[in-house]
Design a protein around this motif. Sequence first.
Motif, mmCIF file in Angstrom:
data_model
loop_
_atom_site.group_PDB
_atom_site.id
_atom_site.type_symbol
_atom_site.label_atom_id
_atom_site.label_comp_id
_atom_site.label_asym_id
_atom_site.label_seq_id
_atom_site.Cartn_x
_atom_site.Cartn_y
_atom_site.Cartn_z
ATOM 1 N N VAL A 325 0.602 -0.814 -0.132
ATOM 2 C CA VAL A 325 -0.069 0.103 0.012
ATOM 3 C C VAL A 325 0.893 1.438 -0.265
ATOM 4 N N SER A 326 0.650 2.537 -0.652
ATOM 5 C CA SER A 326 1.345 3.620 -1.326
ATOM 6 C C SER A 326 0.270 4.808 -0.735
ATOM 7 N N GLY A 327 1.181 5.560 -0.432
ATOM 8 C CA GLY A 327 -0.320 6.446 -0.930
ATOM 9 C C GLY A 327 -0.316 7.891 0.629
ATOM 10 N N VAL A 328 -0.184 6.968 1.971
ATOM 11 C CA VAL A 328 -0.667 6.736 3.327
ATOM 12 C C VAL A 328 0.485 6.419 3.929
ATOM 13 N N GLU A 329 1.146 7.442 5.548
ATOM 14 C CA GLU A 329 1.872 6.984 6.413
ATOM 15 C C GLU A 329 0.984 7.002 7.471
ATOM 16 N N ASN A 330 1.265 6.640 8.133
ATOM 17 C CA ASN A 330 0.853 6.189 9.132
ATOM 18 C C ASN A 330 1.112 7.437 10.568
ATOM 19 N N GLN A 331 -0.463 6.679 10.795
ATOM 20 C CA GLN A 331 -0.612 8.341 12.047
ATOM 21 C C GLN A 331 -0.799 10.216 11.806
ATOM 22 N N ALA A 332 -1.033 9.982 10.537
ATOM 23 C CA ALA A 332 -0.699 11.424 9.494
ATOM 24 C C ALA A 332 -2.310 11.513 9.618
ATOM 25 N N GLU A 338 -5.208 10.501 -1.672
ATOM 26 C CA GLU A 338 -4.987 8.654 -2.840
ATOM 27 C C GLU A 338 -4.303 7.916 -2.442
ATOM 28 N N LEU A 339 -4.918 6.939 -2.170
ATOM 29 C CA LEU A 339 -3.947 5.732 -2.002
ATOM 30 C C LEU A 339 -3.858 4.448 -3.253
ATOM 31 N N TYR A 340 -2.548 4.120 -2.974
ATOM 32 C CA TYR A 340 -2.973 2.923 -4.364
ATOM 33 C C TYR A 340 -2.535 1.151 -3.694
ATOM 34 N N ALA A 341 -3.367 -0.119 -3.478
ATOM 35 C CA ALA A 341 -3.062 -0.805 -2.521
ATOM 36 C C ALA A 341 -2.832 -2.235 -3.451
ATOM 37 N N PHE A 342 -2.076 -3.253 -3.246
ATOM 38 C CA PHE A 342 -2.158 -4.232 -4.303
ATOM 39 C C PHE A 342 -2.364 -5.109 -3.575
ATOM 40 N N GLY A 343 -2.867 -6.052 -3.440
ATOM 41 C CA GLY A 343 -2.454 -7.891 -2.502
ATOM 42 C C GLY A 343 -4.170 -7.776 -1.347
ATOM 43 N N LEU A 355 -6.348 1.944 -7.054
ATOM 44 C CA LEU A 355 -6.391 3.116 -7.218
ATOM 45 C C LEU A 355 -7.470 4.143 -5.808
ATOM 46 N N LYS A 356 -7.372 4.955 -4.629
ATOM 47 C CA LYS A 356 -9.565 4.455 -4.327
ATOM 48 C C LYS A 356 -8.571 5.738 -3.852
ATOM 49 N N TYR A 357 -9.553 6.964 -3.787
ATOM 50 C CA TYR A 357 -9.661 8.102 -3.578
ATOM 51 C C TYR A 357 -10.726 8.567 -2.644
ATOM 52 N N ILE A 358 -9.648 8.984 -1.179
ATOM 53 C CA ILE A 358 -10.979 9.077 0.239
ATOM 54 C C ILE A 358 -10.634 10.692 0.575
ATOM 55 N N LYS A 359 -11.941 11.672 0.750
ATOM 56 C CA LYS A 359 -11.940 12.947 1.241
ATOM 57 C C LYS A 359 -12.822 12.970 2.210
ATOM 58 N N GLU A 360 -13.898 11.989 2.517
ATOM 59 C CA GLU A 360 -14.501 11.713 3.635
ATOM 60 C C GLU A 360 -13.683 11.774 5.069
ATOM 61 N N ILE A 378 -2.035 0.353 8.727
ATOM 62 C CA ILE A 378 -1.853 2.119 8.823
ATOM 63 C C ILE A 378 -2.939 2.787 9.593
ATOM 64 N N PHE A 379 -3.232 4.405 10.347
ATOM 65 C CA PHE A 379 -3.793 4.227 10.902
ATOM 66 C C PHE A 379 -3.654 6.199 10.462
ATOM 67 N N PHE A 380 -4.813 6.488 9.866
ATOM 68 C CA PHE A 380 -4.399 8.628 9.075
ATOM 69 C C PHE A 380 -5.715 8.162 9.105
ATOM 70 N N THR A 381 -6.272 9.868 9.625
ATOM 71 C CA THR A 381 -7.240 11.161 9.931
ATOM 72 C C THR A 381 -7.375 11.728 8.584
ATOM 73 N N ILE A 382 -9.066 11.635 7.955
ATOM 74 C CA ILE A 382 -9.146 12.762 7.132
ATOM 75 C C ILE A 382 -9.769 13.594 7.780
ATOM 76 N N ASP A 383 -9.232 15.090 7.377
ATOM 77 C CA ASP A 383 -9.989 15.976 8.654
ATOM 78 C C ASP A 383 -9.895 16.805 6.952
ATOM 79 N N ASN A 384 -11.145 17.430 6.858
ATOM 80 C CA ASN A 384 -11.276 18.582 5.937
ATOM 81 C C ASN A 384 -11.779 19.845 6.175
#
Length: 420
Positions: A325-332, A338-343, A355-360, A378-384
């Motif tokens: 998985v790429s495009g995202v870091e832990n605790q960010a 926009e992240l990319y997942a394989f496997g 590819l998956k786009y997350i904005k919520e 990996i844990f992350f937060t979306i704050d818009n």
Amino acid sequence: MEKFLFLMLSFLLNIYPIDILGSYQEDYKCYDYGSYQGDGYLMVYDLLSDEVYYEILYDQGKDESFIYLADVGDTIFILVEINQGQEYKILHYDHQGLLIKERVLDYEIIAFYNHHHYLVIDVDGDYLYIDEDFNILFEPIIEERVKEYSYIQYQGELLIDEKISNQHIIEDSGYHQIQIQSNDYIFFYDLIIEKDIHIIGQEYKDGYRGQIVIEEDDLLVNNKAYESMSIIDQSGLYSITYYDKNILIQDLQVKLYPEVIYYNGIDHYDLIDDLIIDEPISIFANIDDLKLNGLSYNHELISETGNYYLQAGIDTISFKIVSKVSGVENQAIYSSVELYAFGEIYLNGQAIQGLKYIKESGHYSLEVMEDGQVIESIFFTIDNADEFNENKDNIYLYIGLLLVGMVSILLLKIVILYKL
């Protein structure tokens, strides 16, 4: 000149009575040996300049005389006669004149010779061979196998393949019969000089990969004549042989593995053992018969994670495809991502791919799986909130503009009524 003046002065003044009994020459270096006032004496000098490199004086309180010098390996042996033949010794010196060791000979010596890295002593018709390690042998080595060239040490007459020669270095590869003769003494030995067979190619495992060429003539490859620098690109086991005078000189076994690469949709790379790959791939080789995990394989896309082994001719390659998985870091914290997942990847418990786009806005967890086990979380937060505030400001602007417009219309109507 230095040596000449030294000897002339010794003779005229009779101060240094030197008795030269023999001389040995190696290139431009000369060894004169004998006795000096009852002691063993050696002078080493340059034949061209007469420069004296060093002198050796051997005094054991008896009547000593150097009666023979042998060039053996990287050292010299000197045979010492003591009290006119009552005793004999061998002295072992390096080429700087340093005494390494000495040995008493309990034999009645008849004659002595120097050949093929030996000091040879004739003891009543039986020969003793003293090698460069100062060992006394009763049977000499009668075959020498070397690479590229041989340096022959001898005193007397040399015959190479029955032809008289005065050379010390032999560079012609192949089989040679060497004969060294000094008076009635004759010694034979076989000399085998191997070629420097230079194989050009990509070294791989215990052989080469893809293709090779050989920088050498007069070779057989799998019993067929080989032309130097011809390309060999069929994988398999090759026998490279060299014969001279119908005698096998060299037999080299070489493995040539097929060229195997993988393609990720952008570029290609060598597929090697224990490789870990985190993307879908296709595999190609310069042979047709490929098997992947025991099943026939024909360049199909491999997109499932897991352990794989590829059989390609004489080669078996093990590799592993893992999740990524790429495009995202832990605790960010992101406003969107926009992240990319394989496997085998799970987002908040739901499997995702590509590819998956997350904005919520919200809290998210990613789980990277391998063999049914979580290997990374990996844990992350979306704050818009900024986006919400921006939208709110736009609404206020629209309302303000609307009010201004309504007031303008009302004022216009009042003006019109007033004029009427």
